[in-house]
Design a protein around this motif. Structure first.
Motif, PDB file in Angstrom:
ATOM      1  N   GLN A 259       0.915  -1.030  -0.084  1.00 46.61           N
ATOM      2  CA  GLN A 259      -0.115   0.272   0.262  1.00 46.61           C
ATOM      3  C   GLN A 259       0.929   1.217   0.035  1.00 46.61           C
ATOM      4  OE1 GLN A 259      -2.662   0.131   3.317  1.00 46.61           O
ATOM      5  NE2 GLN A 259      -3.201   2.642   3.036  1.00 46.61           N
ATOM      6  N   THR A 260       0.556   2.044  -0.948  1.00 48.23           N
ATOM      7  CA  THR A 260       1.490   3.310  -1.037  1.00 48.23           C
ATOM      8  C   THR A 260       0.742   4.336   0.062  1.00 48.23           C
ATOM      9  OG1 THR A 260       1.936   3.055  -3.543  1.00 48.23           O
ATOM     10  CG2 THR A 260       2.211   5.054  -2.574  1.00 48.23           C
ATOM     11  N   THR A 261       1.627   5.187   0.637  1.00 48.88           N
ATOM     12  CA  THR A 261       1.182   5.789   1.939  1.00 48.88           C
ATOM     13  C   THR A 261       1.606   7.439   1.538  1.00 48.88           C
ATOM     14  OG1 THR A 261       3.180   5.312   3.230  1.00 48.88           O
ATOM     15  CG2 THR A 261       1.393   3.975   3.571  1.00 48.88           C
ATOM     16  N   ALA A 262       2.412   7.597   0.611  1.00 51.35           N
ATOM     17  CA  ALA A 262       2.902   8.797   0.240  1.00 51.35           C
ATOM     18  C   ALA A 262       3.875   8.847  -1.054  1.00 51.35           C
ATOM     19  CB  ALA A 262       3.788   9.409   1.302  1.00 51.35           C
ATOM     20  N   GLN A 263       3.877   9.856  -1.728  1.00 48.21           N
ATOM     21  CA  GLN A 263       4.406   9.918  -2.918  1.00 48.21           C
ATOM     22  C   GLN A 263       4.828  11.342  -3.409  1.00 48.21           C
ATOM     23  OE1 GLN A 263       1.104   7.783  -5.083  1.00 48.21           O
ATOM     24  NE2 GLN A 263       1.795   8.935  -6.633  1.00 48.21           N
ATOM     25  N   GLY A 264       5.720  11.583  -4.336  1.00 49.01           N
ATOM     26  CA  GLY A 264       6.194  12.934  -4.724  1.00 49.01           C
ATOM     27  C   GLY A 264       5.656  13.260  -5.665  1.00 49.01           C
ATOM     28  N   VAL A 265       5.551  14.619  -6.212  1.00 52.61           N
ATOM     29  CA  VAL A 265       4.814  14.957  -7.424  1.00 52.61           C
ATOM     30  C   VAL A 265       5.262  14.204  -8.746  1.00 52.61           C
ATOM     31  CG1 VAL A 265       4.210  17.106  -8.754  1.00 52.61           C
ATOM     32  CG2 VAL A 265       4.211  17.147  -6.084  1.00 52.61           C
ATOM     33  N   GLY A 266       4.346  13.572  -9.436  1.00 53.01           N
ATOM     34  CA  GLY A 266       4.694  12.983 -10.678  1.00 53.01           C
ATOM     35  C   GLY A 266       5.194  11.578 -10.475  1.00 53.01           C
ATOM     36  N   ALA A 267       5.326  11.046  -9.006  1.00 51.34           N
ATOM     37  CA  ALA A 267       5.777   9.631  -8.879  1.00 51.34           C
ATOM     38  C   ALA A 267       4.881   8.614  -9.357  1.00 51.34           C
ATOM     39  CB  ALA A 267       6.483   9.691  -7.370  1.00 51.34           C
ATOM     40  N   PRO A 349       3.114   8.082  10.667  1.00 54.20           N
ATOM     41  CA  PRO A 349       3.836   7.401   9.440  1.00 54.20           C
ATOM     42  C   PRO A 349       5.116   7.612   9.659  1.00 54.20           C
ATOM     43  CG  PRO A 349       2.671   9.174   8.642  1.00 54.20           C
ATOM     44  CD  PRO A 349       2.143   9.089   9.694  1.00 54.20           C
ATOM     45  N   ASN A 350       5.677   8.697  10.463  1.00 55.45           N
ATOM     46  CA  ASN A 350       6.987   8.889  10.370  1.00 55.45           C
ATOM     47  C   ASN A 350       7.813   8.338  11.525  1.00 55.45           C
ATOM     48  OD1 ASN A 350       6.820  10.721   8.205  1.00 55.45           O
ATOM     49  ND2 ASN A 350       6.056  12.316   9.309  1.00 55.45           N
ATOM     50  N   SER A 351       9.131   8.514  11.673  1.00 57.14           N
ATOM     51  CA  SER A 351      10.048   7.988  12.755  1.00 57.14           C
ATOM     52  C   SER A 351       9.884   6.610  13.256  1.00 57.14           C
ATOM     53  CB  SER A 351       9.886   8.834  14.040  1.00 57.14           C
ATOM     54  OG  SER A 351      10.227  10.288  13.791  1.00 57.14           O
ATOM     55  N   HIS A 352       9.603   5.664  12.292  1.00 57.26           N
ATOM     56  CA  HIS A 352       9.735   4.287  12.530  1.00 57.26           C
ATOM     57  C   HIS A 352      10.875   3.479  12.814  1.00 57.26           C
ATOM     58  CE1 HIS A 352       5.153   3.541  12.703  1.00 57.26           C
ATOM     59  NE2 HIS A 352       5.059   4.670  12.248  1.00 57.26           N
TER      60      HIS A 352
END
Length: 977
Positions: A259-267, A349-352
């Motif tokens: 599952q994609t949880t974040a992506q850059g512009v155009g990624a 979702p950060n600092s895992h």
């Protein structure tokens, strides 16, 4: 015709000419859209698009109310293992080509043929008009129906395609490899006694650890029953067998597993098949640009189990500025299987837990790279989990106490998170989470006291058979360690080793493909290094002072980590600039720069090779070191670079304690990790049945040895050496009164007291010998220190002595005394605090015969007070006052200040007509500006007037009115206040 009519006719003619010119000009040639948008309507008045500022604050063209797209042709549906493979050739039932506003063709799966697709919940989509193929897990083996539906960029959907049935298939014999049915595939009790042939259970049929204690008659295992070396690691089994008991492996063949949880512009993120060089299954997951994704399968996290997390990744394309980076670890999940639990316990979702890779640089030249990390147990209550990396199974990381499940977690092309349309591409071949059982002998394998002195032959317990820390003072009989048991010079304090890591640069001599790929524009690779075939070159020529830098690599670091930087540089004979630098830019978790660690040459010996070196320390909150090479503020010449070193420095570790040797005994036969817990009790072992050749290394721990069982007679003379004695085991009462008289003690710590106010001679205080001064204050985090060092400056060495105050909170004051260098220079520095935010210092430096001596007073404002700095530098040539980016100098009797600007302008006047010229491009400090202008003329009276207007920080307008057209020079003075 009267004059009035003539004038009217002329006016009409002029208007006609102006109208003609207007109609020939583009209507919006000089127009702009201010804080709004232009809406596009069709002939029926319907809104079809909007160009400009949108309602959400973004700018662009947004389509509205587009016509429904055509209907896709029915897909081809093929059965796959636990899923369906769906193929669409990119054709339409009612159109020859795809519409220009096509956004995607969605894939929908339903239980019936007539179910209406929900365009908000597709199971997959084709994002190009050429079609493609996708494999989807169905989660059922019943017949399902597949339909396609097209959606345009304005969100309008067309009619769905004809429904096509499909059915996932189960595994058939061809899908199963030989011997795939192992013990994990058999249900408990599935193999009964009726299923076993007579005599089938022989020595080869018994699993490791299958013969339990209750199956053995008392004393039935005798010496004659055990062959030499028979009881080895491979012959044992049970609870502590070194085997994998739980494993999750994903070969990137199932899109539903991620599952994609974040992506850059155009990624984009896609699963590719038929990749011939993918080692695992010829299937990869491919990230173009920044992608953050997690696994959808949750693995229960069990305390006491060692988990191994691994991934195989590669970069197939990278940014023009250099390699991108990757994070590999696990995502922590709470007991509800939904709430995220990061290192601090937050639902974020950060600092895992990035235990396998944390900001690792991945170049296209690296190929497939396997990263591995280890986790075990949970952190103590109130403590944070491990940030990573944790690549040593002996020092695994820990998760937060609230974590109950873990799943794989990948951050691909992390540097591209802020890069729109990034060209960086990474591929993932496989990801695995494995639960390992480690083989150690502990109380669960042996009944307490079961291995008695009677069960051990003389001299059978040697160093290799004894676990670390197993032999304590309780096991050693009083006075049993005599001088004859201790090898000569074996007792020393040299128990610490300072070790340096390997060079972090993959191409330190700049001769490989990596450097050739990153050396662009003014940077290149040329022949003629310093002892090597090639060197890195930068063209330093520029019209104005210019800094040219090249990023060589990035590597993960933690606060307090040290790096050794060194590089060889040769400036050309015509090079002009301020310094040659080799440095690390310290970055925090957001990618912001929080400091620098620099090795530099301020005044290079032009035309010769020189070496710049420094040991630098990462400040608080550092997560990444970005390494750069730089020609600073140069205008001419070139610089060659070679033989670069970026070497992590690690603190020494203590030599393992407790290794007692006995050369008469054979090492390496028996561990008990294959024995079922408590299976071997004392009555199962005949007297003297367990000899040394039946024991494996480390199988006998402290709790297996009876009190006073090891006496002096059991220890061979000279067999106890320095490596066998635990640190601190030999105390003062064990030493003879004259044992150390006249001896040289190396590497020892000498202190006046164990606690309280005391002096300590520490041979390794932050990796340097120092006199530590403890104040016994509860606020003291680190003692005051007096230390001396000689700093290698490349072409000379710099002796210095530093006096530091105790560390309280996060800051300490220090005084640095540097003795003169070989060229007569020297420095004294007084600094009340070592913090960098809002700090001050006073520095006095002797310049020697070739430079100015200076006294610097420096003060800055903290970031919470608005920032900025001010300083005063007193040199032999004059005084300079700095205020932020402004400066005032008094040199050789000349005062230069940023609020006073003078200059000369030239005007070509018309006679008896005020004529002006505008002066621009100035930068006058202040908020109120006054100007004074004077014309330069050799003919008195010819200049009637000279004035100024529009006076600002950037310039003014000068006016001159004179009786003739002589070109006139005007002096101007602007004062800002």
């Amino acid at each position: 015709m009267s004059s009035e009519i003539a004038r009217l006719a002329a006016r009409v003619a002029a208007l006609e000419r102006q109208l003609t010119r207007t109609t020939r000009t583009a209507r919006m040639a000089y127009s702009s859209i201010e804080d709004g948008a232009i809406e596009v309507y069709d002939s029926d008045g319907a809104l079809r698009g909007s160009l400009g500022l949108q309602d959400d604050g973004t700018v662009g063209f947004i389509a509205h109310n587009g016509p429904p797209p055509p209907t896709p042709t029915a897909p081809t549906v093929e059965s796959a293992l636990n899923g369906l493979t769906i193929t669409w050739p990119g054709t339409w039932t009612d159109a020859e080509t795809a519409p220009l506003d096509l956004a995607e063709v969605q894939v929908h799966i339903s239980a019936t043929a007539d179910a209406e697709p929900d365009t908000t919940r597709p199971v997959a989509a084709f994002h190009t008009a050429v079609g493609g193929s996708v494999t989807i897990a169905t989660g059922t083996y019943d017949t399902v129906w597949v339909r396609l539906i097209a959606v345009n960029s304005s969100g309008t959907a067309g009619d769905p395609s004809t429904a096509v049935p499909g059915q996932a298939r189960k595994a058939v014999p061809d899908d199963l490899g030989n011997a795939i049915i192992d013990e994990t595939k058999l249900a408990r009790g599935a193999v009964t006694d009726a299923a076993l042939a007579l005599g089938a259970v022989n020595s080869t049929a018994l699993a490791d650890g299958a013969v339990l204690a209750e199956k053995l008659a008392a004393s039935s295992v005798t010496l004659g029953k055990l062959a030499n070396g028979a009881v080895t690691l491979s012959a044992l089994g049970g609870a502590l067998a070194d085997a994998t008991s739980q494993r999750l492996v994903d070969a990137m063949g199932e899109a539903a597993a991620w599952q994609t949880t974040a992506q850059g512009v155009g990624a984009t993120w896609a699963h590719l098949t038929g990749v011939p060089d993918a080692p695992t299954g010829q299937t990869v997951g491919e990230a173009k640009g920044y992608i953050r994704l997690r696994g959808t399968t949750l693995v229960p996290y069990e305390p006491g189990v060692l988990y191994r997390i691994s991934a195989r990744v590669r970069a197939t394309a990278q940014l023009g500025s250099g390699p991108d980076s990757v994070h590999v670890g696990v995502l922590g999940v709470g007991a509800d299987q939904t709430t995220l639990v990061n290192r601090t316990g937050s639902n974020s979702p950060n600092s895992h837990y990035y235990i396998a890779a944390s900001g690792r640089s991945l170049s296209t030249t690296d190929g497939w790279v396997t990263v591995v990390g280890y986790l075990k147990d949970r952190a103590a209550t109130g403590a944070s989990g491990s940030a990573g990396t944790n690549t040593d199974p002996r020092s695994p990381g820990a998760v937060h106490e609230a974590v109950r499940y873990i799943t794989p977690y990948l951050w691909l092309n992390y540097i591209s998170a802020s890069v729109s349309g990034s060209t960086a591409v990474m591929q993932v071949d496989a990801v695995a989470i494995e639960a390992l059982k480690t083989g150690v002998v502990d109380a669960t394998n042996l009944v307490s006291g079961s291995v008695t002195a009677a069960a051990l032959t003389a001299d059978s317990v040697i160093a290799g058979k004894i676990a670390a820390d197993a032999v304590t003072g309780r096991e050693i009989a009083a006075n049993s360690v005599t001088a004859s048991e201790i090898a000569a010079a074996s007792i020393s304090t040299d128990k610490l080793v300072v070790a340096g890591g390997t060079n972090a640069l993959s191409d330190p001599s700049f001769e490989g493909a990596y450097t050739a790929a990153i050396a662009k524009n003014e940077w290149s690779v040329v022949s003629g290094g310093n002892g090597s075939a090639k060197a890195l070159r930068v063209d330093a020529a520029a019209a104005t002072a210019t800094t040219r830098s090249l990023n060589l690599t990035s590597l993960p670091v933690l606060s307090g980590d040290q790096l050794y930087l060194a590089i060889e540089a040769r400036a050309s004979t015509d090079w002009a600039g301020q310094a040659l630098k080799f440095y690390a830019r310290w970055l925090d978790g957001t990618g912001a720069t929080i400091g620098f660690g620099v090795a530099q040459i301020d005044t290079p010996n032009r035309g010769t090779w020189q070496r710049a070196a420094a040991t630098i320390t990462a400040p608080a909150n550092t997560t990444t070191a970005s390494v750069w090479v730089e020609s600073y503020q140069s205008t001419a010449g070139e610089v060659l670079w070679d033989n670069a070193v970026v070497r992590p420095l690690v603190p020494g570790v203590q030599i393992a304690d407790g290794a007692i040797t006995a050369p008469k005994l054979l090492a390496g036969a028996v561990t008990t990790d294959k024995l079922v817990s408590l299976a071997v009790t004392a009555e199962k072992i005949a007297a003297l049945a367990v000899t040394t050749d039946k024991l494996s290394a480390l199988s006998v721990t402290a709790d297996k040895i009876a009190v006073n069982a090891i006496t002096a007679t059991k220890i061979a003379a000279g067999s106890i050496e320095a490596t066998h004695i635990r640190a601190g085991a030999i105390t003062a009462d064990k030493l003879d009164a004259d044992a150390i008289n006249g001896k040289v003690v190396t590497g020892a710590t000498v202190r006046t007291a164990a606690t309280g106010r005391r002096l300590v001679l520490n041979p390794s205080s932050d990796f340097q010998p120092a006199l530590e001064i403890y104040s016994d204050s509860s606020s003291e985090r680190s003692p005051g220190r007096v230390r001396a060092s000689v700093v290698d400056m490349g072409t000379w060495v710099q002796p210095e002595v530093v006096l530091e105050s105790p560390l309280v909170a996060s800051s300490r004051a220090d005084v640095t005394l540097r003795s003169p260098e070989v060229n007569g220079k020297g420095l004294v520095r007084l600094e009340p605090s070592d913090q960098l935010d809002g700090h001050a210092h006073v520095t006095a430096q002797n310049g020697g015969p070739n430079d100015d001596s200076t006294v610097t007073l420096y003060g800055s404002r903290g970031s919470n007070a608005g920032g900025g700095y001010h300083s005063m530098v007193i040199r032999g040539a004059g005084i300079t006052l700095y205020g932020g980016t402004r400066e005032m100098t008094f040199t050789d009797g000349v005062l230069r200040t940023p609020n006073i600007v003078t200059g000369t302008a030239t005007i070509h006047p018309a006679a008896n007509t005020p004529t002006s010229v505008t002066v621009s491009g100035l930068s006058v400090a202040g908020t109120t500006f006054r100007a004074f202008v004077t014309a330069s003329s050799s003919v008195p009276g010819s200049v009637v007037e000279c004035t100024a207007s529009n006076v600002t920080a950037s310039g003014l307008t000068i006016w001159v009115n004179r009786t003739n057209t002589t070109t006139t020079g005007v002096w101007y003075l602007i004062i800002g206040s």
